[in-house]
Motif scaffolding. Structure first.
Motif, PDB file in Angstrom:
ATOM      1  N   LEU A  91      55.254  13.718 -69.360  1.00 36.38           N
ATOM      2  CA  LEU A  91      54.748  13.009 -68.191  1.00 36.38           C
ATOM      3  C   LEU A  91      53.663  13.822 -67.497  1.00 36.38           C
ATOM      4  N   ALA A  92      53.909  15.117 -67.343  1.00 36.25           N
ATOM      5  CA  ALA A  92      52.920  15.990 -66.709  1.00 36.25           C
ATOM      6  C   ALA A  92      51.615  16.027 -67.493  1.00 36.25           C
ATOM      7  N   VAL A  93      51.734  16.148 -68.805  1.00 34.57           N
ATOM      8  CA  VAL A  93      50.536  16.176 -69.656  1.00 34.57           C
ATOM      9  C   VAL A  93      49.775  14.858 -69.537  1.00 34.57           C
ATOM     10  N   GLY A  94      50.508  13.753 -69.448  1.00 34.63           N
ATOM     11  CA  GLY A  94      49.863  12.449 -69.292  1.00 34.63           C
ATOM     12  C   GLY A  94      49.040  12.378 -68.013  1.00 34.63           C
ATOM     13  N   PHE A  95      49.594  12.890 -66.920  1.00 30.76           N
ATOM     14  CA  PHE A  95      48.849  12.902 -65.653  1.00 30.76           C
ATOM     15  C   PHE A  95      47.598  13.779 -65.763  1.00 30.76           C
ATOM     16  N   TRP A  96      47.729  14.902 -66.449  1.00 33.02           N
ATOM     17  CA  TRP A  96      46.576  15.799 -66.602  1.00 33.02           C
ATOM     18  C   TRP A  96      45.499  15.177 -67.481  1.00 33.02           C
ATOM     19  N   VAL A  97      45.920  14.432 -68.502  1.00 28.91           N
ATOM     20  CA  VAL A  97      44.944  13.734 -69.345  1.00 28.91           C
ATOM     21  C   VAL A  97      44.183  12.701 -68.512  1.00 28.91           C
ATOM     22  N   THR A  98      44.903  11.976 -67.655  1.00 30.77           N
ATOM     23  CA  THR A  98      44.257  11.002 -66.781  1.00 30.77           C
ATOM     24  C   THR A  98      43.266  11.687 -65.849  1.00 30.77           C
ATOM     25  N   ALA A  99      43.662  12.835 -65.292  1.00 34.02           N
ATOM     26  CA  ALA A  99      42.766  13.590 -64.412  1.00 34.02           C
ATOM     27  C   ALA A  99      41.492  13.990 -65.149  1.00 34.02           C
ATOM     28  N   LEU A 100      41.649  14.454 -66.388  1.00 36.35           N
ATOM     29  CA  LEU A 100      40.495  14.866 -67.181  1.00 36.35           C
ATOM     30  C   LEU A 100      39.581  13.678 -67.484  1.00 36.35           C
ATOM     31  N   LEU A 101      40.176  12.544 -67.841  1.00 39.88           N
ATOM     32  CA  LEU A 101      39.392  11.350 -68.132  1.00 39.88           C
ATOM     33  C   LEU A 101      38.580  10.901 -66.918  1.00 39.88           C
ATOM     34  N   LEU A 102      39.177  10.970 -65.744  1.00 38.44           N
ATOM     35  CA  LEU A 102      38.480  10.559 -64.529  1.00 38.44           C
ATOM     36  C   LEU A 102      37.265  11.436 -64.261  1.00 38.44           C
ATOM     37  N   VAL A 103      37.421  12.733 -64.488  1.00 38.94           N
ATOM     38  CA  VAL A 103      36.293  13.658 -64.293  1.00 38.94           C
ATOM     39  C   VAL A 103      35.205  13.400 -65.330  1.00 38.94           C
ATOM     40  N   LEU A 104      35.600  13.232 -66.593  1.00 36.96           N
ATOM     41  CA  LEU A 104      34.631  12.970 -67.651  1.00 36.96           C
ATOM     42  C   LEU A 104      33.877  11.666 -67.394  1.00 36.96           C
ATOM     43  N   GLY A 105      34.591  10.678 -66.894  1.00 37.47           N
ATOM     44  CA  GLY A 105      33.952   9.396 -66.636  1.00 37.47           C
ATOM     45  C   GLY A 105      32.889   9.456 -65.560  1.00 37.47           C
ATOM     46  N   ARG A 106      33.005  10.402 -64.671  1.00 38.80           N
ATOM     47  CA  ARG A 106      31.990  10.548 -63.608  1.00 38.80           C
ATOM     48  C   ARG A 106      30.772  11.328 -64.074  1.00 38.80           C
ATOM     49  N   THR A 138      40.591   2.977 -69.870  1.00 38.63           N
ATOM     50  CA  THR A 138      39.690   1.949 -70.395  1.00 38.63           C
ATOM     51  C   THR A 138      38.417   1.823 -69.560  1.00 38.63           C
ATOM     52  N   ILE A 139      38.543   1.895 -68.246  1.00 35.96           N
ATOM     53  CA  ILE A 139      37.351   1.838 -67.391  1.00 35.96           C
ATOM     54  C   ILE A 139      36.441   3.025 -67.686  1.00 35.96           C
ATOM     55  N   VAL A 140      37.039   4.217 -67.696  1.00 35.73           N
ATOM     56  CA  VAL A 140      36.273   5.449 -67.888  1.00 35.73           C
ATOM     57  C   VAL A 140      35.632   5.496 -69.272  1.00 35.73           C
ATOM     58  N   SER A 141      36.390   5.138 -70.308  1.00 37.46           N
ATOM     59  CA  SER A 141      35.831   5.190 -71.664  1.00 37.46           C
ATOM     60  C   SER A 141      34.678   4.200 -71.815  1.00 37.46           C
ATOM     61  N   GLY A 142      34.811   3.018 -71.215  1.00 41.43           N
ATOM     62  CA  GLY A 142      33.721   2.050 -71.266  1.00 41.43           C
ATOM     63  C   GLY A 142      32.467   2.577 -70.593  1.00 41.43           C
ATOM     64  N   ARG A 143      32.661   3.237 -69.470  1.00 42.31           N
ATOM     65  CA  ARG A 143      31.518   3.807 -68.746  1.00 42.31           C
ATOM     66  C   ARG A 143      30.876   4.952 -69.525  1.00 42.31           C
ATOM     67  N   ILE A 144      31.705   5.821 -70.100  1.00 40.41           N
ATOM     68  CA  ILE A 144      31.183   6.943 -70.886  1.00 40.41           C
ATOM     69  C   ILE A 144      30.357   6.434 -72.062  1.00 40.41           C
ATOM     70  N   LEU A 145      30.812   5.358 -72.685  1.00 43.64           N
ATOM     71  CA  LEU A 145      30.164   4.844 -73.894  1.00 43.64           C
ATOM     72  C   LEU A 145      28.963   3.947 -73.610  1.00 43.64           C
ATOM     73  N   GLY A 146      28.615   3.797 -72.329  1.00 46.22           N
ATOM     74  CA  GLY A 146      27.361   3.118 -72.013  1.00 46.22           C
ATOM     75  C   GLY A 146      27.459   1.770 -71.348  1.00 46.22           C
ATOM     76  N   GLU A 147      28.673   1.303 -71.017  1.00 43.72           N
ATOM     77  CA  GLU A 147      28.795   0.030 -70.330  1.00 43.72           C
ATOM     78  C   GLU A 147      28.341   0.164 -68.870  1.00 43.72           C
ATOM     79  N   SER A 148      27.836  -0.927 -68.305  1.00 45.95           N
ATOM     80  CA  SER A 148      27.534  -0.943 -66.880  1.00 45.95           C
ATOM     81  C   SER A 148      28.845  -0.860 -66.096  1.00 45.95           C
ATOM     82  N   LYS A 149      28.753  -0.495 -64.832  1.00 45.17           N
ATOM     83  CA  LYS A 149      29.969  -0.365 -64.024  1.00 45.17           C
ATOM     84  C   LYS A 149      30.738  -1.678 -63.960  1.00 45.17           C
ATOM     85  N   GLU A 150      30.023  -2.752 -63.654  1.00 39.20           N
ATOM     86  CA  GLU A 150      30.684  -4.050 -63.507  1.00 39.20           C
ATOM     87  C   GLU A 150      31.366  -4.479 -64.799  1.00 39.20           C
ATOM     88  N   ARG A 151      30.663  -4.334 -65.928  1.00 45.09           N
ATOM     89  CA  ARG A 151      31.233  -4.786 -67.195  1.00 45.09           C
ATOM     90  C   ARG A 151      32.387  -3.889 -67.633  1.00 45.09           C
TER      91      ARG A 151
END
Length: 231
Positions: A91-106, A138-151
């Protein structure tokens, strides 16, 4: 969060309760994206302009293909998911993965012209592990891969309609065995999660479109520390 409270309380069948909570979220998503869903249905049925019809049919194909990874993971490993819930370290690792994804997405961009929707689907499949947020991944990965924010935002939650709906169907045999007390709790769970889901969608959309969703990474990191050392 459900996994945390289950470890603290442990009174109800977790996977079914998890699906019920997401069923409430499903209702919230349908209401929040009702205009987009109406356009999608009209486009698929050919009741829109030729351009819109083509766009909406392509969107449906992308949603179906992006759903394949989570279907495969669910069928192959769904019965083992409970093991993740019983170990606070996972569970802890899952939260840390989410934290990392959020930073990468920005701060990180790796635009792809083709196939990015399928990669978004793979990221959704990772969220079968507790602590990893389905919407964030899913939001972050879409943004990283080039999707617009809305899409990226819309695609994430339209994709969620398929995966959450499928999970609800998968858990039907367990849900129908609820006793009267559990059934009443189930109705409360669905109602509360629907209302909180609407609030969360509005808040998350505002944070994401203003490039502030990554602030939640600090919360996820601290939650991971709490799960690792105190659960």
């Amino acid at each position: 969060h459900l996994a945390i409270f289950y470890r603290l309380l442990g009174d109800y069948p977790l996977l079914a309760l998890d699906v019920l909570a997401h069923l409430g979220t499903l209702i919230a998503i349908v209401w929040f994206f009702r205009s987009d869903l109406s356009l999608l249905v009209r486009g698929v049925l050919g009741q829109a302009s030729p351009k819109t019809t083509k766009e909406q049919r392509q969107l449906l194909v992308e949603l179906i293909l992006a759903s394949l990874p989570v279907v495969l993971v669910g069928l192959l490993f769904g019965h083992r998911v409970a093991l993740f819930f019983t170990n606070s370290k996972f569970l802890a690792v899952g939260f840390w993965v989410t934290a990392l994804l959020l930073v990468l997405g920005r701060f990180w961009r790796l635009p792809l012209k083709r196939g990015r929707f399928f990669l978004v689907g793979i990221c959704q499949a990772l969220a079968i592990i507790p602590g990893i947020s389905r919407s964030a991944s899913t939001i972050v990965s879409g943004r990283i891969l080039g999707e617009s924010k809305e899409r990226a935002f819309k695609f994430s939650f339209l994709l969620g309609l398929i995966s959450i709906g499928g999970a609800a169907i998968y858990e039907v045999p367990q849900i129908i065995r609820f006793n009267n007390g559990q059934a009443k709790v189930a109705l409360v769970v669905i109602a509360v999660s629907s209302l909180s889901g609407l609030l969360a969608l509005k808040t998350l959309r505002r944070l994401f479109l203003s490039d502030r969703m990554w602030y939640l990474s600090f919360y996820c990191f601290l939650l991971g520390l709490a799960a690792f050392f105190f659960l």
